[in-house]
Structures are given as structure tokens and as C-alpha cells.
Design a protein around this motif. Structure first.
Motif, short mmCIF file in Angstrom:
data_model
loop_
_atom_site.label_atom_id
_atom_site.label_comp_id
_atom_site.label_asym_id
_atom_site.label_seq_id
_atom_site.Cartn_x
_atom_site.Cartn_y
_atom_site.Cartn_z
N THR A 237 0.97 -1.33 -0.25
CA THR A 237 -0.04 0.00 -0.02
C THR A 237 0.89 1.22 0.01
OG1 THR A 237 -1.61 -1.31 1.34
CG2 THR A 237 -1.83 1.35 1.27
N GLY A 238 0.43 2.17 -0.91
CA GLY A 238 1.06 3.39 -0.75
C GLY A 238 0.50 4.92 -0.68
N GLY A 239 0.90 5.75 -0.86
CA GLY A 239 0.30 7.10 -0.73
C GLY A 239 -1.29 7.05 -1.39
N GLY A 240 -2.22 7.61 -0.88
CA GLY A 240 -3.68 7.73 -1.34
C GLY A 240 -4.17 6.32 -1.27
N ASP A 241 -3.81 5.45 -0.28
CA ASP A 241 -4.33 4.19 -0.26
C ASP A 241 -4.37 3.26 -1.53
OD1 ASP A 241 -5.45 2.20 1.35
OD2 ASP A 241 -7.38 2.62 0.82
N TYR A 242 -3.30 3.83 -2.59
CA TYR A 242 -3.15 2.99 -3.62
C TYR A 242 -2.35 1.60 -3.38
CZ TYR A 242 -1.68 2.12 -8.31
OH TYR A 242 -1.21 1.52 -9.58
N ARG A 243 -2.88 0.51 -3.83
CA ARG A 243 -2.59 -0.91 -3.51
C ARG A 243 -2.26 -1.66 -4.72
NH1 ARG A 243 -6.42 -1.80 0.41
NH2 ARG A 243 -4.97 -0.40 1.66
N ALA A 244 -1.11 -2.59 -4.60
CA ALA A 244 -1.13 -3.58 -5.53
C ALA A 244 -0.67 -4.96 -4.88
CB ALA A 244 0.12 -3.27 -6.63
N PRO B 244 9.66 4.88 0.83
CA PRO B 244 10.31 4.00 -0.25
C PRO B 244 9.37 3.80 -1.54
CG PRO B 244 10.01 2.57 1.48
CD PRO B 244 9.43 3.97 1.97
N ARG B 245 9.90 3.60 -2.74
CA ARG B 245 8.89 3.19 -3.75
C ARG B 245 9.25 1.63 -4.00
NH1 ARG B 245 8.40 6.01 -9.82
NH2 ARG B 245 6.06 5.20 -9.66
N LEU B 246 8.21 0.91 -4.48
CA LEU B 246 8.34 -0.39 -4.87
C LEU B 246 8.86 -0.30 -6.30
CD1 LEU B 246 7.76 -2.67 -2.84
CD2 LEU B 246 5.44 -2.88 -4.10
N VAL B 247 9.68 -1.28 -6.73
CA VAL B 247 10.33 -1.32 -8.12
C VAL B 247 10.32 -2.79 -8.40
CG1 VAL B 247 12.22 -1.06 -9.37
CG2 VAL B 247 11.79 0.83 -7.77
N VAL B 248 9.62 -2.85 -9.64
CA VAL B 248 9.20 -4.06 -10.22
C VAL B 248 9.60 -4.29 -11.52
CG1 VAL B 248 6.93 -5.71 -10.38
CG2 VAL B 248 6.71 -3.76 -8.84
N PRO B 249 10.83 -4.76 -11.50
CA PRO B 249 11.72 -4.63 -12.77
C PRO B 249 10.99 -5.60 -13.95
CG PRO B 249 13.25 -5.09 -11.16
CD PRO B 249 11.86 -4.93 -10.46
N ARG C 41 2.36 -1.10 -10.83
CA ARG C 41 2.66 -1.64 -9.24
C ARG C 41 4.16 -1.16 -8.66
NH1 ARG C 41 2.38 -8.22 -9.15
NH2 ARG C 41 3.82 -8.06 -10.74
N TYR C 42 4.43 0.02 -9.46
CA TYR C 42 5.65 0.68 -8.70
C TYR C 42 5.06 1.79 -7.80
CZ TYR C 42 8.90 -0.66 -12.64
OH TYR C 42 9.76 -1.43 -13.32
N VAL C 43 4.61 1.14 -6.49
CA VAL C 43 3.91 1.67 -5.59
C VAL C 43 4.79 2.70 -4.94
CG1 VAL C 43 2.57 1.50 -3.46
CG2 VAL C 43 2.37 -0.39 -5.47
N SER C 44 4.46 4.12 -4.95
CA SER C 44 5.05 5.17 -4.49
C SER C 44 4.65 5.39 -2.91
CB SER C 44 4.84 6.60 -5.20
OG SER C 44 5.31 6.30 -6.33
N GLU C 45 5.59 6.02 -2.13
CA GLU C 45 5.08 6.56 -0.82
C GLU C 45 4.47 5.33 -0.23
OE1 GLU C 45 2.57 10.04 -1.66
OE2 GLU C 45 4.32 11.08 -1.79
#
Ligand SMILES: Nc1nc2c(c(=O)[nH]1)N[C@H]1C(S)=C(S)[C@@H](COP(=O)(O)O)O[C@H]1N2
Ligand SMILES: [Mo]
Length: 216
Positions: free
Chosen positions: A143-150, A183-188, A195-199
Motif C-alpha cells: 500500500t502506498g500514498g493515497g491508499d493505492y495498492r497492488a 520508499p518506492r516499490l520497483v518491479v523490474p 505496481r511501482y507503488v510510491s510512498e
């Protein structure tokens, strides 16, 4: 987080507009769906729902509150914990040159950070060792900023299964993320940026144990 902060604020305005225009959306999966919009719907971290708190109502309330930049790691784990960018910077770093598409166009970046697998292993996920490949039932919700989720399958981040390494990035193109942004999720392996979830503020480990239509 100046640059990201501005992006997030711009996104918020976009989101407000998009809501008005697409109020009666269609079902999921279509190419016209809203899933590709880069609208960021606000950066306030949401309270975790699965934080394990010490007994007592007030202790529970404070355990559910995250400070800006904190990432709560919990769910089906033996040792839930909270980490920050400062903690991540002390761990072994890898870097990943990536390309992904976004509503803003194609993006190319080099991220540096820590393997998601290492961060989750520290929390000691409770996979059932009596089941064949018990960890293949594991899932991770980020889960990231703004309740964004993957959501990810455990096998996507476990180096014994996956070819690439999902990272918790501490910097983008050599520019460190602001401590308050996290941090930011990085999904190469992903070709889209979704899915590059920020914040990032929560990592929840779950074990899927489905029963379909009551059948056993
Ligand atoms: N917290 C958060 N992370 C997010 C999003 C979001 O809305 N909120 N959008 C995703 C999408 S759809 C894309 S394409 C990329 C865009 O990356 P950028 O914000 O660096 O341009 O971020 C991803 N990460
Ligand atoms: Mo996107």
C-alpha cells in the motif's frame, strides 16, 4: 520530496476532475478502464488494519498510526515491524535499471534499494511447512500514498522462484526519496508502472487458503 510532492498534488487535481467525468464507470478489465490513469488520490498514509498491537485500547490506537515515511510490515508474520528509509539505507543495496509505460509516457529510471524479499523475511512469514511449497500460497499487498495498492504473489519476489528482484527503492536516478515520502516499490519484470507503488507505507503478508463454493 519536492518533485514527487508536486507530482502528487498535480495528480490530486486530475483525480478530482476524473471523478466528475467518469462517475459511472464500467466493469474491470476493459481497455477503457480507469486502471491506467496516473491520478494520485492524495498522499496521506492510511492506518494499517492488521498491525499487531500490545493489549490496551490506547496502545492499539497509537500502533495503528504511522508517521510519514514509516512502512509497517505485518499480516501473517511472526515478527511485525516498522521500517523507514533510514533503516533501508543501512541494508545491502542493489540497483535496477528499468523501463515502464505510464499515462505520462514511457519512463526509464535507475533505482537503488533493498530486496523486498529481505525486508519481508525479517518479519518471518508464517508459511505452512507441512504443505508442499507452502510459501506458494503467500501473497503480499503493498500500500502506498493515497491508499493505492497492488498485490504480489510470494513467488514473484522469492529469489528461488523469480528471475528478477523487486526492490524497496531509496532513490530514483541517484536522487534520494524524501524521508517523509518513504520508499518506492520497483518491479523490474513489469512493463507497466502500475505496481511501482510510491510512498509505500504498508506491506501485508497473507496466506491464501481458498475454498471454492464450499467444496473441499
Ligand atoms: N502511491 C501511488 N503509487 C503509484 C500510483 C498511485 O496512484 N499512487 N500510480 C501508479 C501508476 S498507475 C504508474 S504508471 C506509476 C507512475 O509513476 P510516476 O508517478 O513516477 O510517474 O506510479 C504507480 N505508483
Ligand atoms: Mo499508470
Amino acid at each position: 520530496m519536492e518533485r514527487h510532492g508536486n507530482l502528487r498534488r498535480a495528480g490530486l487535481a486530475l483525480a478530482a476532475g476524473a471523478l466528475v467525468l467518469t462517475g459511472c464507470g464500467t466493469s474491470a478489465g476493459g481497455k477503457d478502464d480507469k486502471d491506467d490513469k496516473d491520478a494520485k488520490t492524495g498522499a496521506a498514509p492510511s492506518a494499517p488494519t492488521s498491525a499487531t498491537a500490545p493489549a490496551g485500547a490506547s496502545a492499539q490506537a497509537s500502533a495503528a498510526r504511522l508517521k510519514p515515511g514509516e512502512v509497517r510490515v505485518g499480516g501473517e508474520v511472526g515478527k511485525p515491524y516498522t521500517l523507514t528509509l533510514a533503516d533501508l539505507r543501512k541494508l545491502p543495496q542493489s540497483s535496477a535499471p528499468v523501463k515502464f509505460t505510464s499515462a505520462k509516457g514511457d519512463q526509464e529510471h535507475t533505482y537503488a534499494g533493498v530486496a523486498l524479499y529481505e525486508v519481508l523475511k525479517t518479519a518471518e512469514p508464517r508459511f505452512d511447512r507441512s504443505k508442499k511449497n507452502g510459501r506458494l500460497r503467500g501473497v503480499v499487498a503493498a500500500t502506498g500514498g493515497g491508499d493505492y495498492r497492488a498485490v504480489f504473489a510470494w513467488a514473484e519476489l522469492d529469489p528461488e522462484f523469480a528471475k528478477s528482484r523487486i526492490l524497496l527503492a531509496v532513490s530514483e536516478d541517484g536522487v534520494p526519496f524524501d524521508d517523509a515520502a518513504g520508499p518506492r516499490l520497483v518491479v523490474p519484470q513489469d512493463t507497466k508502472g502500475g505496481r511501482y507503488v510510491s510512498e509505500l507505507n504498508q506491506l501485508w503478508v497473507g496466506v491464501v487458503d481458498p475454498v471454492v463454493d464450499g467444496a473441499k
